[in-house]
Design an enzyme around this catalytic site. Structure first.
Site, PDB file in Angstrom:
ATOM      1  N   GLU A 285      24.622   4.143 -46.467  1.00 34.79           N
ATOM      2  CA  GLU A 285      25.460   3.419 -45.501  1.00 34.79           C
ATOM      3  C   GLU A 285      25.588   1.946 -45.851  1.00 34.79           C
ATOM      4  O   GLU A 285      26.614   1.332 -45.589  1.00 34.79           O
ATOM      5  CB  GLU A 285      24.890   3.558 -44.084  1.00 34.79           C
ATOM      6  CG  GLU A 285      25.089   4.921 -43.447  1.00 34.79           C
ATOM      7  CD  GLU A 285      23.891   5.819 -43.625  1.00 34.79           C
ATOM      8  OE1 GLU A 285      23.587   6.604 -42.720  1.00 34.79           O
ATOM      9  OE2 GLU A 285      23.237   5.733 -44.693  1.00 34.79           O
TER      10      GLU A 285
ATOM     11  N   ASP B  76      19.935   3.077 -42.807  1.00 28.94           N
ATOM     12  CA  ASP B  76      20.883   4.118 -42.397  1.00 28.94           C
ATOM     13  C   ASP B  76      20.974   4.216 -40.872  1.00 28.94           C
ATOM     14  O   ASP B  76      20.111   3.753 -40.144  1.00 28.94           O
ATOM     15  CB  ASP B  76      20.448   5.467 -42.963  1.00 28.94           C
ATOM     16  CG  ASP B  76      19.073   5.894 -42.453  1.00 28.94           C
ATOM     17  OD1 ASP B  76      18.145   5.064 -42.513  1.00 28.94           O
ATOM     18  OD2 ASP B  76      18.942   7.029 -41.971  1.00 28.94           O
ATOM     19  N   GLU B  77      22.045   4.836 -40.432  1.00 29.88           N
ATOM     20  CA  GLU B  77      22.242   5.235 -39.036  1.00 29.88           C
ATOM     21  C   GLU B  77      21.907   4.101 -38.056  1.00 29.88           C
ATOM     22  O   GLU B  77      21.124   4.263 -37.127  1.00 29.88           O
ATOM     23  CB  GLU B  77      21.406   6.481 -38.720  1.00 29.88           C
ATOM     24  CG  GLU B  77      21.806   7.698 -39.547  1.00 29.88           C
ATOM     25  CD  GLU B  77      21.002   8.940 -39.218  1.00 29.88           C
ATOM     26  OE1 GLU B  77      21.582  10.039 -39.201  1.00 29.88           O
ATOM     27  OE2 GLU B  77      19.777   8.820 -38.983  1.00 29.88           O
ATOM     28  N   VAL B  78      22.528   2.966 -38.262  1.00 29.72           N
ATOM     29  CA  VAL B  78      22.262   1.800 -37.423  1.00 29.72           C
ATOM     30  C   VAL B  78      23.317   1.719 -36.313  1.00 29.72           C
ATOM     31  O   VAL B  78      24.483   1.449 -36.566  1.00 29.72           O
ATOM     32  CB  VAL B  78      22.263   0.502 -38.258  1.00 29.72           C
ATOM     33  CG1 VAL B  78      22.023  -0.709 -37.362  1.00 29.72           C
ATOM     34  CG2 VAL B  78      21.212   0.578 -39.359  1.00 29.72           C
TER      35      VAL B  78
ATOM     36  N   HIS C  33      15.870   3.191 -36.762  1.00 23.67           N
ATOM     37  CA  HIS C  33      14.728   4.097 -36.939  1.00 23.67           C
ATOM     38  C   HIS C  33      13.387   3.374 -36.788  1.00 23.67           C
ATOM     39  O   HIS C  33      12.417   3.725 -37.454  1.00 23.67           O
ATOM     40  CB  HIS C  33      14.800   4.774 -38.314  1.00 23.67           C
ATOM     41  CG  HIS C  33      15.915   5.761 -38.432  1.00 23.67           C
ATOM     42  ND1 HIS C  33      15.824   7.049 -37.938  1.00 23.67           N
ATOM     43  CD2 HIS C  33      17.157   5.639 -38.975  1.00 23.67           C
ATOM     44  CE1 HIS C  33      16.964   7.689 -38.184  1.00 23.67           C
ATOM     45  NE2 HIS C  33      17.796   6.851 -38.801  1.00 23.67           N
TER      46      HIS C  33
END
Length: 535
Positions: free
Chosen positions: A379, A329-331, A276
């Site tokens: 996460e 998150d969301e890596v 992000h």
């Protein structure tokens, strides 16, 4: 949906009949309904009425250790008087009433001297409003000034403008209220990367948070799409803003923190790393793994961590909350397959998963070096929870059941499960927001304490200044009561609080907050002509 609307309309009509069944001087007296939101820990009331003096004043109790050197209490009292007038012209007609029917002031006793706003500060208060003929002052006692601010918010909800006499009345006196929050962390996230939010709109969000007794503004400042905040240590990061006018100066951020603090609200700043963060590379392209694959941040580049360290150093000058949010998150690590990063991974005997852990833990060390404790999205816990620093707070968002696992591992948790507490999910109803219980399946009292609270999240993909308020409110208020009110005082059936929530929504509208109708889905218009109390 139509049946639900009809049921709610009939229910509220009955509610309104109960409210307006007894009138004195044109003011509706709710003989059996309490319209305080969120519901206090303990409250008793009577059935009389008393009127505020035109020069209703703040009286600081003698012998108090608190000195209002910053003016926080005085300014909050002035704001309280402004909101109870709700824009009406108040007359001096109260002078015609017997002196016993006039409330002359609010006597405030704050026990602890000049406490700094911080996580876990005592927010309790006691509020007494007398019967006519009793002492002519209301009384507010709190351990800290921040508890007193909550007491002022509650007092404001007891006041009504009398349309016959044009004075402010307090109904249902005497009041005896003892109150304190259930959770120390009661948050609302706003996202200023996906859409820029003007400073005045952020302040309006803070105002409404104070009305609902939320106490943490989680400021998701930057993301892939834009980097609107000035960072003095690395000024080119600002190049990642959408435009030269959609930016916040460093002084702007300090002003937001000060504005929130004066209303009892901490600001939790977030930089989301290593994912992000595409916007970071607009000003500093070397932060990207390559020109063609630009996120997550380059784990192999020492400059990446120098920038993070510089941001956190600058943050520490204005964001005084004990926590900083580091995302995590969301890596998607596929961009780390570029040649120079792969070479670095091989030299350090890491794979991509190892590098993700390395990045998060190094960022945590940098935050700790600047005096912060850390919040990370879940996460990080799901992937390497036993490696996280023990000062980590795990921020649950993916679903239910995570908080139970986190506290069993001995870490703290904030609950924001997206199926119930994401405000951008417009089809999630206020009832679902109200009934979402952070302590589900956590019965051990010591482990319950590790759930420090919860947060509703207003992600910014589909909100800007034109629609953010009606998307947040009133559903965020439903969660606010869940986080404030003792569990034994919470309604088992949300229909039991519908009338009280519509009253609070109307109150927000009267105070200039564009809260949407309770009876509709998120961000929906009213279903047709009707009283505010019916929608």
């Amino acid at each position: 949906m139509e049946e639900r609307r009809l049921f709610q309309k009939v229910w509220v009509s009955v509610f309104l009949i109960g409210i307006f069944a007894a009138c004195d001087g044109g003011v509706a007296i709710a003989q059996s309904k309490l319209n305080i939101w969120p519901m206090p820990k303990s409250v008793t009331n009577g059935h009389n009425r008393i009127s505020l003096s035109p020069d209703f004043r703040l009286i600081t109790e003698k012998g108090s250790n608190f000195t209002d050197t910053s003016g926080i209490l005085k300014e909050a009292f002035a704001r309280m008087l402004d909101v109870v007038k709700i824009g009406h012209v108040v007359h001096n007609n109260v002078s015609a009433l017997p002196q016993s029917r006039i409330l002359k002031g609010l006597r405030v006793h704050i026990i602890l001297s000049n406490q700094q706003l911080q996580h876990g500060i005592d927010e309790s208060y006691k509020l007494l409003v007398p019967d006519p003929g009793s002492p002519n002052n209301a009384y507010l006692e709190a351990q800290t000034v921040y508890g007193a601010l909550h007491g002022l918010q509650t007092f404001s909800q007891l006041c009504y403008f009398n349309f016959r006499s044009n004075v402010i009345d307090v109904l249902m006196v005497p009041w005896n209220i003892t109150d304190q929050p259930r959770f120390p962390f009661r948050g609302l996230l706003i996202d200023t990367s996906r859409h820029y939010q003007p400073l005045q709109m952020i302040k309006k969000v803070i105002d409404a948070m104070a009305y609902a007794k939320l106490n943490v503004l989680h400021w998701h400042i930057v993301d892939e799409q834009s980097f609107p905040l000035e960072i003095p240590s690395y000024p080119k990061l600002w190049d990642g803003a959408y435009s030269v006018s959609e930016r916040y100066t460093f002084d702007d951020a300090a002003e937001i923190v000060s504005y929130a603090e004066s209303r009892g609200i901490n600001v939790l700043a977030e930089i989301d790393v290593p994912g992000h963060a595409l916007s970071w590379g607009v000003g500093y392209p070397s932060l990207w793994p390559s020109k063609d694959c630009q996120t997550p941040l380059d784990v192999s580049n020492d400059f990446t961590f120098k920038v993070i360290d510089g941001i956190l150093s600058d943050f520490s000058k204005i964001f005084k909350f004990k926590f900083v949010h580091l995302g995590g998150d969301e890596v998607d690590t596929s961009c780390w397959r570029t040649s120079h990063v792969m070479k670095w991974l091989k030299e350090n005997r890491m794979n991509e998963t190892d590098a993700y852990q390395y990045f998060v833990l190094l960022a945590q060390k940098l935050a700790l070096s600047h005096g912060y404790e850390i919040v990370n999205w879940e996460e990080t816990f799901n992937n390497f929870g036993n490696k996280l620093n023990k000062k980590t707070v795990v921020h649950n968002w993916l679903g239910s059941g995570v908080a139970e696992k986190v506290v069993n591992a001995g870490l703290r948790c904030i609950v924001s499960n997206q199926d119930k507490w994401y405000l951008d999910h417009l089809d999630t109803t206020w009832e679902e927001f109200y009934m979402n219980e952070p302590l589900t399946n956590i019965t051990d009292p010591q482990k319950q304490k590790l759930v420090i609270g919860g947060e509703v999240c207003m992600w910014g993909e589909s909100v800007d200044a034109s629609d953010i308020e009606q998307t947040i409110w009133p559903r965020a208020a439903a969660a606010a009561e869940r986080l404030w009110t003792p569990i034994d005082k919470l309604a088992k059936d949300p229909d039991q609080v519908y009338g009280r929530l519509t009253h609070f929504r109307c109150l927000l509208n009267q105070r200039g907050i564009a809260a949407g109708p309770v009876a509709e889905m998120g961000r929906s218009p009213p279903f047709g002509p009707a009283s505010c109390f019916e929608q």
